[in-house]
Design a protein around this motif. Structure first.
Motif, PDB file in Angstrom:
ATOM      1  N   THR A 129       1.857   0.992   3.101  1.00  0.00           N
ATOM      2  CA  THR A 129       2.574   2.257   3.028  1.00  0.00           C
ATOM      3  C   THR A 129       3.497   2.394   4.227  1.00  0.00           C
ATOM      4  O   THR A 129       3.205   1.891   5.319  1.00  0.00           O
ATOM      5  CB  THR A 129       1.595   3.443   3.037  1.00  0.00           C
ATOM      6  OG1 THR A 129       0.903   3.438   4.292  1.00  0.00           O
ATOM      7  CG2 THR A 129       0.587   3.343   1.914  1.00  0.00           C
ATOM      8  N   ALA A 130       4.596   3.117   3.974  1.00  0.00           N
ATOM      9  CA  ALA A 130       5.532   3.361   5.070  1.00  0.00           C
ATOM     10  C   ALA A 130       5.235   4.695   5.743  1.00  0.00           C
ATOM     11  O   ALA A 130       5.839   5.024   6.758  1.00  0.00           O
ATOM     12  CB  ALA A 130       6.961   3.353   4.535  1.00  0.00           C
ATOM     13  N   GLY A 131       4.333   5.482   5.191  1.00  0.00           N
ATOM     14  CA  GLY A 131       3.999   6.772   5.781  1.00  0.00           C
ATOM     15  C   GLY A 131       3.133   7.579   4.848  1.00  0.00           C
ATOM     16  O   GLY A 131       2.782   7.113   3.759  1.00  0.00           O
ATOM     17  N   GLU A 132       2.801   8.776   5.295  1.00  0.00           N
ATOM     18  CA  GLU A 132       1.871   9.607   4.531  1.00  0.00           C
ATOM     19  C   GLU A 132       2.586  10.611   3.633  1.00  0.00           C
ATOM     20  O   GLU A 132       1.951  11.300   2.834  1.00  0.00           O
ATOM     21  CB  GLU A 132       0.944  10.384   5.489  1.00  0.00           C
ATOM     22  CG  GLU A 132       0.169   9.511   6.478  1.00  0.00           C
ATOM     23  CD  GLU A 132      -0.845   8.604   5.791  1.00  0.00           C
ATOM     24  OE1 GLU A 132      -1.450   9.030   4.796  1.00  0.00           O
ATOM     25  OE2 GLU A 132      -0.997   7.442   6.243  1.00  0.00           O
ATOM     26  N   GLY A 133       3.887  10.770   3.791  1.00  0.00           N
ATOM     27  CA  GLY A 133       4.628  11.781   3.019  1.00  0.00           C
ATOM     28  C   GLY A 133       4.768  11.401   1.562  1.00  0.00           C
ATOM     29  O   GLY A 133       4.738  10.222   1.227  1.00  0.00           O
ATOM     30  N   PRO A 134       4.939  12.415   0.698  1.00  0.00           N
ATOM     31  CA  PRO A 134       5.013  12.131  -0.744  1.00  0.00           C
ATOM     32  C   PRO A 134       6.181  11.230  -1.124  1.00  0.00           C
ATOM     33  O   PRO A 134       6.116  10.520  -2.115  1.00  0.00           O
ATOM     34  CB  PRO A 134       5.148  13.519  -1.386  1.00  0.00           C
ATOM     35  CG  PRO A 134       5.472  14.465  -0.281  1.00  0.00           C
ATOM     36  CD  PRO A 134       4.993  13.861   0.997  1.00  0.00           C
ATOM     37  N   GLN A 135       7.244  11.271  -0.333  1.00  0.00           N
ATOM     38  CA  GLN A 135       8.392  10.425  -0.660  1.00  0.00           C
ATOM     39  C   GLN A 135       8.382   9.106   0.109  1.00  0.00           C
ATOM     40  O   GLN A 135       9.274   8.277  -0.085  1.00  0.00           O
ATOM     41  CB  GLN A 135       9.705  11.166  -0.365  1.00  0.00           C
ATOM     42  CG  GLN A 135       9.889  12.410  -1.207  1.00  0.00           C
ATOM     43  CD  GLN A 135       9.685  12.119  -2.697  1.00  0.00           C
ATOM     44  OE1 GLN A 135      10.100  11.069  -3.190  1.00  0.00           O
ATOM     45  NE2 GLN A 135       9.033  13.035  -3.393  1.00  0.00           N
ATOM     46  N   ASP A 136       7.448   8.949   1.002  1.00  0.00           N
ATOM     47  CA  ASP A 136       7.392   7.681   1.740  1.00  0.00           C
ATOM     48  C   ASP A 136       7.085   6.541   0.776  1.00  0.00           C
ATOM     49  O   ASP A 136       6.310   6.693  -0.173  1.00  0.00           O
ATOM     50  CB  ASP A 136       6.310   7.742   2.826  1.00  0.00           C
ATOM     51  CG  ASP A 136       6.750   8.601   3.992  1.00  0.00           C
ATOM     52  OD1 ASP A 136       7.977   8.756   4.183  1.00  0.00           O
ATOM     53  OD2 ASP A 136       5.883   9.146   4.694  1.00  0.00           O
ATOM     54  N   ALA A 137       7.697   5.424   1.047  1.00  0.00           N
ATOM     55  CA  ALA A 137       7.558   4.293   0.118  1.00  0.00           C
ATOM     56  C   ALA A 137       6.191   3.630   0.250  1.00  0.00           C
ATOM     57  O   ALA A 137       5.633   3.510   1.345  1.00  0.00           O
ATOM     58  CB  ALA A 137       8.659   3.279   0.395  1.00  0.00           C
ATOM     59  N   VAL A 138       5.696   3.211  -0.893  1.00  0.00           N
ATOM     60  CA  VAL A 138       4.483   2.384  -0.950  1.00  0.00           C
ATOM     61  C   VAL A 138       4.892   1.098  -1.641  1.00  0.00           C
ATOM     62  O   VAL A 138       5.598   1.129  -2.652  1.00  0.00           O
ATOM     63  CB  VAL A 138       3.373   3.069  -1.773  1.00  0.00           C
ATOM     64  CG1 VAL A 138       2.137   2.181  -1.831  1.00  0.00           C
ATOM     65  CG2 VAL A 138       3.025   4.418  -1.180  1.00  0.00           C
ATOM     66  N   ARG A 139       4.453  -0.014  -1.077  1.00  0.00           N
ATOM     67  CA  ARG A 139       4.854  -1.286  -1.691  1.00  0.00           C
ATOM     68  C   ARG A 139       3.624  -2.159  -1.937  1.00  0.00           C
ATOM     69  O   ARG A 139       2.739  -2.262  -1.085  1.00  0.00           O
ATOM     70  CB  ARG A 139       5.819  -2.026  -0.774  1.00  0.00           C
ATOM     71  CG  ARG A 139       6.313  -3.321  -1.414  1.00  0.00           C
ATOM     72  CD  ARG A 139       7.544  -3.857  -0.757  1.00  0.00           C
ATOM     73  NE  ARG A 139       7.341  -4.113   0.653  1.00  0.00           N
ATOM     74  CZ  ARG A 139       8.333  -4.313   1.505  1.00  0.00           C
ATOM     75  NH1 ARG A 139       9.583  -4.256   1.101  1.00  0.00           N
ATOM     76  NH2 ARG A 139       8.091  -4.553   2.771  1.00  0.00           N
ATOM     77  N   ALA A 140       3.595  -2.761  -3.119  1.00  0.00           N
ATOM     78  CA  ALA A 140       2.487  -3.669  -3.441  1.00  0.00           C
ATOM     79  C   ALA A 140       2.592  -4.910  -2.565  1.00  0.00           C
ATOM     80  O   ALA A 140       3.687  -5.428  -2.342  1.00  0.00           O
ATOM     81  CB  ALA A 140       2.544  -4.059  -4.908  1.00  0.00           C
ATOM     82  N   VAL A 141       1.463  -5.383  -2.079  1.00  0.00           N
ATOM     83  CA  VAL A 141       1.459  -6.645  -1.341  1.00  0.00           C
ATOM     84  C   VAL A 141       0.820  -7.756  -2.173  1.00  0.00           C
ATOM     85  O   VAL A 141       0.640  -8.874  -1.694  1.00  0.00           O
ATOM     86  CB  VAL A 141       0.755  -6.506   0.031  1.00  0.00           C
ATOM     87  CG1 VAL A 141       1.567  -5.598   0.938  1.00  0.00           C
ATOM     88  CG2 VAL A 141      -0.664  -6.010  -0.109  1.00  0.00           C
ATOM     89  N   VAL A 142       0.454  -7.420  -3.405  1.00  0.00           N
ATOM     90  CA  VAL A 142      -0.046  -8.432  -4.342  1.00  0.00           C
ATOM     91  C   VAL A 142       0.652  -8.212  -5.673  1.00  0.00           C
ATOM     92  O   VAL A 142       1.267  -7.178  -5.896  1.00  0.00           O
ATOM     93  CB  VAL A 142      -1.573  -8.316  -4.577  1.00  0.00           C
ATOM     94  CG1 VAL A 142      -2.348  -8.550  -3.304  1.00  0.00           C
ATOM     95  CG2 VAL A 142      -1.920  -6.969  -5.205  1.00  0.00           C
ATOM     96  N   ASP A 143       0.520  -9.171  -6.533  1.00  0.00           N
ATOM     97  CA  ASP A 143       0.944  -9.010  -7.920  1.00  0.00           C
ATOM     98  C   ASP A 143      -0.314  -8.632  -8.704  1.00  0.00           C
ATOM     99  O   ASP A 143      -1.342  -9.295  -8.601  1.00  0.00           O
ATOM    100  CB  ASP A 143       1.516 -10.342  -8.437  1.00  0.00           C
ATOM    101  CG  ASP A 143       2.083 -10.239  -9.843  1.00  0.00           C
ATOM    102  OD1 ASP A 143       3.288 -10.472 -10.003  1.00  0.00           O
ATOM    103  OD2 ASP A 143       1.313  -9.940 -10.781  1.00  0.00           O
ATOM    104  N   LEU A 144      -0.215  -7.540  -9.436  1.00  0.00           N
ATOM    105  CA  LEU A 144      -1.328  -7.110 -10.291  1.00  0.00           C
ATOM    106  C   LEU A 144      -0.695  -6.789 -11.622  1.00  0.00           C
ATOM    107  O   LEU A 144       0.264  -6.011 -11.674  1.00  0.00           O
ATOM    108  CB  LEU A 144      -1.984  -5.869  -9.666  1.00  0.00           C
ATOM    109  CG  LEU A 144      -2.944  -5.054 -10.533  1.00  0.00           C
ATOM    110  CD1 LEU A 144      -4.141  -5.881 -10.964  1.00  0.00           C
ATOM    111  CD2 LEU A 144      -3.426  -3.824  -9.761  1.00  0.00           C
ATOM    112  N   ARG A 145      -1.182  -7.406 -12.684  1.00  0.00           N
ATOM    113  CA  ARG A 145      -0.536  -7.163 -13.977  1.00  0.00           C
ATOM    114  C   ARG A 145      -1.504  -7.368 -15.122  1.00  0.00           C
ATOM    115  O   ARG A 145      -2.478  -8.116 -15.006  1.00  0.00           O
ATOM    116  CB  ARG A 145       0.681  -8.061 -14.150  1.00  0.00           C
ATOM    117  CG  ARG A 145       0.358  -9.544 -14.196  1.00  0.00           C
ATOM    118  CD  ARG A 145       1.597 -10.371 -14.428  1.00  0.00           C
ATOM    119  NE  ARG A 145       2.557 -10.251 -13.344  1.00  0.00           N
ATOM    120  CZ  ARG A 145       3.847 -10.537 -13.461  1.00  0.00           C
ATOM    121  NH1 ARG A 145       4.324 -10.967 -14.600  1.00  0.00           N
ATOM    122  NH2 ARG A 145       4.657 -10.413 -12.432  1.00  0.00           N
TER     123      ARG A 145
END
Ligand SMILES: C[S@@+](CC[C@H](N)C(=O)[O-])C[C@H]1O[C@@H](n2cnc3c(N)ncnc32)[C@H](O)[C@@H]1O
Length: 540
Positions: A129-145
């Protein structure tokens, strides 16, 4: 489109001024990631519940045919466009984050993972996560599908966790990359015999996909890998799908299972023939670290030591075709050394340049200044052993229950596989045993019938009554196409289970004006072949 979602090709959420995104914060301390995923059972349960409904079909519906097809060609842009503006739909947010590797606003991912939450996904090593705010970006560090399969037990809808690929990260793969479900994984799964058995070994399990399949028809499954990272991914994949009973063991090739015996061994091993050069990382997922095709030779000749009597091993592999050494002889010698029944089906053939290009691309585009040197290294390596081409295919081995091995077949049968053929492979092994137990006379005393998937094609020159070419085409199995003469086509056409082979041959001899004994003797070898390949079926 809302401002939260970003435009096509943009990072969703990046337009919100107050939001932190990865473009600037990627190296900052706000990011919390780790090297492998892993979750305690309670978190796995929460994740499984959150992912319910996120299936292969659901993703296809979200993306549409065009974006889905583009994704299969490793092109993400149409898929990103298809999802843009739809991140309020949980399945769209999951797909954008975990399949396409694009950042998603924290609030969107939180809504898509209502039980596990973003904090839980961080704990499990799935996102940063880039931060705790609702608009802060979250990025997957794995592939899950999602991943789906159909077998004798019906349809299975699973999820698979692996390392994110180049499409998601935009970077070449790391040397210890853990592969997701790829073309070779699906080929092996389609070829695997799914007869219920007691013990299965999945050698080189990676993300755990073959072990998942095996869990559907085995009482116990052991999955091994040399890579601890791979085993961590496999552990999570298996837990997520309720297959926690699979035993995971770390080690080199057969080492972790010495002294054990299995009814079925499946392996999509690190078979890629790789030059030893400093320009190229040793990718664990594809490179067993040995010269040429030694990994495949070693597995073929060694796997018998872990097969129970009657046990079957099914492996994928590459093998070199060397100047002056027909591959049937070279690979045939490996089968001889195995002490097992052996059947090699070559499905693909590439020249050294095609092969080098394929595997140079596969790891991610190497830096332009290294490309030529890498290409040279591959070609030098092949030239050193006078390799003219490289085959790819399926190896099926079986430990005889008693006595000497009787099956030794190396054949070139090129083409893709769209349907499962495991049942066909099993039927061919049974047919081989059935034929081996019968003399030609006994075979002709049987009432054979033509398989339902066989069609006949006749080609005539314009105006001519007699065909110049008759083909028998197998609709299922390996899709064989065989040339038949009038007598063989007539024989096959009459095989409806009522008449014996000898009776059919006798009637044909009368029609064709040929001595019955001579015609039967001429046909019997071809009939053996048709039974062995499943075009003619037996009742017993
Ligand atoms: C091509 S991947 C196959 C993964 C998965 N079974 C599938 O079907 O997609 C090969 C796997 O073999 C593993 N591997 C590489 N070298 C190995 C070795 N010496 N012994 C055991 N496993 C090895 C890799 O870590 C990787 O997970």
């Amino acid at each position: 489109m809302t401002h939260h979602d970003g435009g096509p090709g943009q990072l969703p959420g990046a337009s919100a001024r107050s939001a932190r995104s990865f473009s600037s914060a990627a190296a900052g301390p706000a990011l919390r990631g780790r090297d492998v995923p892993g979750a305690d059972p309670a978190d796995v349960d929460l994740l499984r519940a959150d992912l319910t409904g996120w299936t292969v079909d659901a993703v296809h519906d979200l993306l549409g045919d065009v974006a889905q097809a583009a994704l299969a060609r490793e092109q993400a842009v149409p898929a990103v466009r298809a999802l843009a503006g739809r991140l309020d739909e949980p399945l769209a947010a999951l797909t954008l984050a975990f399949v396409l590797g694009r950042p998603v606003p924290r609030a969107r991912l939180a809504a898509a993972l209502p039980r596990l939450g973003v904090a839980g996904a961080v704990r499990a090593g799935l996102v940063e996560t880039a931060g705790e705010g609702p608009q802060d970006a979250v990025r997957a560090v794995v592939d899950l599908r999602p991943y789906a399969a159909v077998d004798a037990a019906g349809t299975a809808d699973w999820w698979v966790v692996s390392d994110a690929g180049e499409l998601a990260t935009g970077r070449p793969l790391r040397p210890d990359h853990v592969l997701g479900v790829g073309g070779a994984s699906v080929t092996l799964a389609r070829c695997t015999i799914r007869t219920p058995v007691a013990r299965v070994l999945d050698l080189g399990t990676g993300c755990g996909v073959q072990a998942l399949h095996a869990g559907r028809h085995a009482r116990s499954v052991v999955a091994t890998d040399v890579s601890a990272r791979a085993l961590a991914f496999a552990r999570l994949t298996l837990a997520l799908n309720g297959a926690d009973g699979v035993v995971l063991r770390q080690g080199d090739l057969l080492d972790p299972v010495r002294g054990d015996e299995f009814d079925l061994v499946v392996s999509n091993p690190p078979f890629v023939i790789t030059p030893r050069t400093p320009f190229l990382p040793a990718y664990t997922y594809r490179d067993g670290g040995l010269a040429g095709d030694e990994v495949v030779r070693g597995l073929i000749t060694g796997v018998g030591s872990v097969l129970a009597p009657g046990g079957v091993a099914q492996l994928l592999g590459n093998w070199e075709h060397r100047a002056g050494e027909p591959f049937e002889e070279r690979v045939g010698a490996w089968l001889d050394a195995s002490g097992l029944d052996g059947w090699v089906v070559q499905r693909e053939l590439q020249d050294p340049a095609q092969y080098a290009e394929l595997w140079m691309r596969d790891g991610g585009d190497p830096a332009p200044d290294r490309r030529a040197a890498l290409y040279e290294a591959w070609l030098d390596d092949f030239a050193a052993r006078e390799v003219e081409s490289i085959g790819f295919g399926l190896v099926t081995l079986r430990r005889p229950v008693a006595g000497m091995p009787g099956l030794r077949r190396v054949e070139d049968l090129r083409g893709g596989l769209d349907e499962p053929v495991g049942e066909h492979v099993a039927a061919c092994l049974t047919a081989h045993d059935w034929l081996r137990a019968r003399t030609d006379g006994e075979l002709l005393a049987e009432r054979l019938r033509v398989a339902g998937d066989v069609t006949e094609e006749r080609y005539h020159r314009p105006g001519e009554e007699d065909p110049t070419l008759i083909l028998l085409r197998q609709g299922g199995g390996f899709g064989r196409v065989l040339r038949a003469d009038t007598a063989l086509a007539g024989f096959v056409g009459a095989c409806d289970g009522d008449l014996t082979g000898a009776q059919i041959a006798g009637a044909l001899a009368h029609l064709l004006g040929e001595p019955a004994g001579e015609l039967a003797a001429r046909l019997v070898l071809a009939v053996r072949g048709l039974v062995a390949d499943g075009l003619l079926l037996t009742y017993t």
